[in-house]
Design an enzyme around this catalytic site. Structure first.
Site, PDB file in Angstrom:
ATOM      1  CG  ASN A 195      78.710  62.529  62.976  1.00 38.88           C
ATOM      2  OD1 ASN A 195      79.179  61.854  62.015  1.00 38.88           O
ATOM      3  ND2 ASN A 195      79.090  62.388  64.275  1.00 38.88           N
TER       4      ASN A 195
ATOM      5  CG  ASP B  92      80.220  56.656  59.687  1.00 38.67           C
ATOM      6  OD1 ASP B  92      79.923  57.483  60.156  1.00 38.67           O
ATOM      7  OD2 ASP B  92      79.682  55.650  58.883  1.00 38.67           O
TER       8      ASP B  92
ATOM      9  CG  ASP C 225      79.841  69.941  64.134  1.00 44.30           C
ATOM     10  OD1 ASP C 225      80.770  71.065  64.304  1.00 44.30           O
ATOM     11  OD2 ASP C 225      79.570  69.026  64.887  1.00 44.30           O
TER      12      ASP C 225
ATOM     13  CG  HIS D 123      83.186  62.879  62.013  1.00 45.89           C
ATOM     14  ND1 HIS D 123      84.513  61.826  62.394  1.00 45.89           N
ATOM     15  CD2 HIS D 123      83.620  63.872  62.390  1.00 45.89           C
ATOM     16  CE1 HIS D 123      85.330  62.715  62.978  1.00 45.89           C
ATOM     17  NE2 HIS D 123      84.967  63.727  63.215  1.00 45.89           N
TER      18      HIS D 123
ATOM     19  CD  GLU E 208      84.493  71.194  62.677  1.00 46.87           C
ATOM     20  OE1 GLU E 208      85.288  71.213  63.485  1.00 46.87           O
ATOM     21  OE2 GLU E 208      83.438  70.554  62.362  1.00 46.87           O
TER      22      GLU E 208
END
Length: 493
Positions: A104, A198, A235, A239, A265
């Site tokens: 991310n 985001d 992970d 987002h 997740e």
């Protein structure tokens, strides 16, 4: 074929100093003997905080404890040689290796860059100010120590959509980077919390830049070849645009020798959000069942006031068991962490029985519940807290019971608010079991198990009940459990 059983082999406060990879190798044979089929390892690459990084502050995906970056060569968990030795030890025991992937954001850039940004309302990221500010931000990642080994890709501001800190002028907040590579606004197909979720932290990776997505696909191929993992835990996918992970998963499955196990997740307690994400990625990943984990937390807090017959209500394992990875706790829900929702120790054996011994879902065991943990940290009030997470005495036996007795057709008796039961029928070659639990007083149920089991004698595998139970001529038997406890009844050999 073993019933798949994951172990999260770390927690947020696992001691630093390179102890984890050697511990994985040391315990590998015992894990296999106990019934663990797959081990989820923490992020294995270098984070911004170097040898102290838990791994979620991603700095260099290609540094698996090999380069002297961010103050250390090894990561918190050990160096690259120790990581590969741990993987070899697991694979020698036919245990799968699940790598944690944090795509991310990046943190700990090597250089600042001059750029244009817009201020963003942090409480509604859709509100992006029209004023354009010229500022500096830490967005250039050159990895000078690694010096181009494995990848020569340089990350700069064109690879990111936002930051949380700018200089000249110096401000903290949420800032949208202006550049021709990402377009206006934020990515679509992300969670709608705060308008658009985001942006999470650090330098926010923008997947609309094709050079970025190609580099992340290349890294996946590299790490699969380097570590020989058998799956990934993704992970913070709420987002990250779903369309990116759909492409990324397709890519790794195409190049993998065998199908990779993928679990993501998406930490939301609304099961419809989880189902929507699964639909967006065409079912290509499983998800952790956050609603079930919250049910366990609430049930442990409310005790006999909680309706156990509704424990699976509005959970992913109820709505879509084929995509559910179940859990009792993880590194985010443990005490003093951001999503803190701990399950009280008295209820953990009940919760683990509900994920380990049933047909639906792939269960995950949390390291402190199996081995114990003790740590200190400051709470939300700023006061220092000492946390003790003792190992759950029944857990090893429950994991073993999953492999030995969790077989055959499942029948439920979720017909009482304080006492529920279910049975596994067994198969021609593998035995079944009867599970009964109570969150109030001593519980009992007379269960019709069928004439095939007439005259069979049962005992409590966990040793919580000392008596034996013998089924009558029609296969009916009265099973009991202690108050606030669980019993797993199996046929005596």
């Amino acid at each position: 074929m073993h019933n798949p059983t994951l172990l999260q082999f770390f927690h947020w406060y696992y001691p630093d100093g390179g102890k984890l990879w050697p511990e994985v190798a040391e315990r590998a044979a015992w894990l296999a003997e106990t019934g663990i089929t797959d081990v989820w390892l923490p992020p294995a690459y270098k984070g911004e905080s170097g040898g102290y990084s838990v791994g979620y502050d991603t700095y260099d995906l290609f540094d698996l404890g090999e380069f002297d970056q961010k103050g250390s060569r090894a990561t918190k968990y050990g160096d690259k040689q120790q990581l590969l030795a741990a993987v070899d030890a697991l694979k020698a025991q036919q245990i799968g290796v699940i790598l944690d992937v944090v795509l991310n954001h990046k943190m700990g850039a090597d250089e600042k860059e001059r750029m244009l940004v817009n201020r963003v309302n942090p409480d509604n990221r859709e509100e992006i100010a029209e004023e354009v500010i010229e500022a500096e931000a830490w967005t250039r990642f050159t990895f000078p120590v690694r010096d181009g080994k494995y990848s020569r890709f340089v990350w700069d501001y064109k690879c990111f959509s936002g930051v949380d800190h700018i200089e000249n002028p110096d401000e903290n907040g949420v800032f949208k980077i202006v550049n021709d590579y990402t377009g206006e606004g934020w990515n679509d197909q992300v969670d709608d919390e705060l308008g658009n979720f985001d942006y999470l932290m650090g330098a926010n990776i923008d997947f609309r830049n094709k050079a970025v997505t190609e580099e992340l696909k290349y890294w996946a191929r590299w790490v699969m070849n380097e570590v020989h993992c058998t799956g990934f835990r993704l992970d913070a996918v709420k987002h990250i645009p779903a369309w990116f992970y759909k492409q990324w998963i397709d890519h790794i499955q195409e190049v993998a020798e065998k199908p990779m196990f993928i679990v993501a997740e998406y930490w939301a307690h609304e099961v419809d959000k989880l189902q929507h994400y699964i639909h967006q990625v065409d079912g290509k990943t499983m998800l952790f069942d956050a609603p079930l984990q919250m049910n366990f937390h609430i049930a442990s807090q409310e005790g006999a006031g909680y309706d156990l017959s509704q424990i699976f209500h509005n959970t992913l394992v109820e709505k879509d068991p084929w995509h559910a990875v179940t859990l009792v706790a993880n590194h985010d829900t443990q005490p003093l962490q951001a999503l803190e929702a701990p399950v009280d120790a008295w209820f953990k054996p009940l919760a683990y029985a509900l994920i380990l011994l049933r047909e639906q879902g792939v269960p995950t065991v949390f390291y402190p519940d199996l081995f114990g943990a003790s740590y200190q940290d400051s709470g939300s009030d700023g006061e220092n807290c000492q946390i003790e997470m003792p190992a759950i005495p029944a857990l090893e036996a429950l994991i073993q019971a999953r492999q030995r007795y969790a077989h055959g057709v499942q029948t439920d008796w979720f017909d009482h608010p304080d006492c529920v039961a279910f049975a596994r029928s067994g198969t021609e070659s593998l035995p079944g079991c009867v599970v009964i639990m109570s969150n109030g007083d001593e519980g009992e149920k007379t269960l019709p198990l069928g004439s095939d089991l007439a005259g069979k004698t049962w005992c409590d595998l966990l040793g919580h009940r000392q008596e034996t139970v013998t089924a009558d001529a029609e296969g009916n038997a009265l099973f009991r459990c202690n108050g606030g406890s669980v019993s797993v009844w199996v046929i005596q050999a």
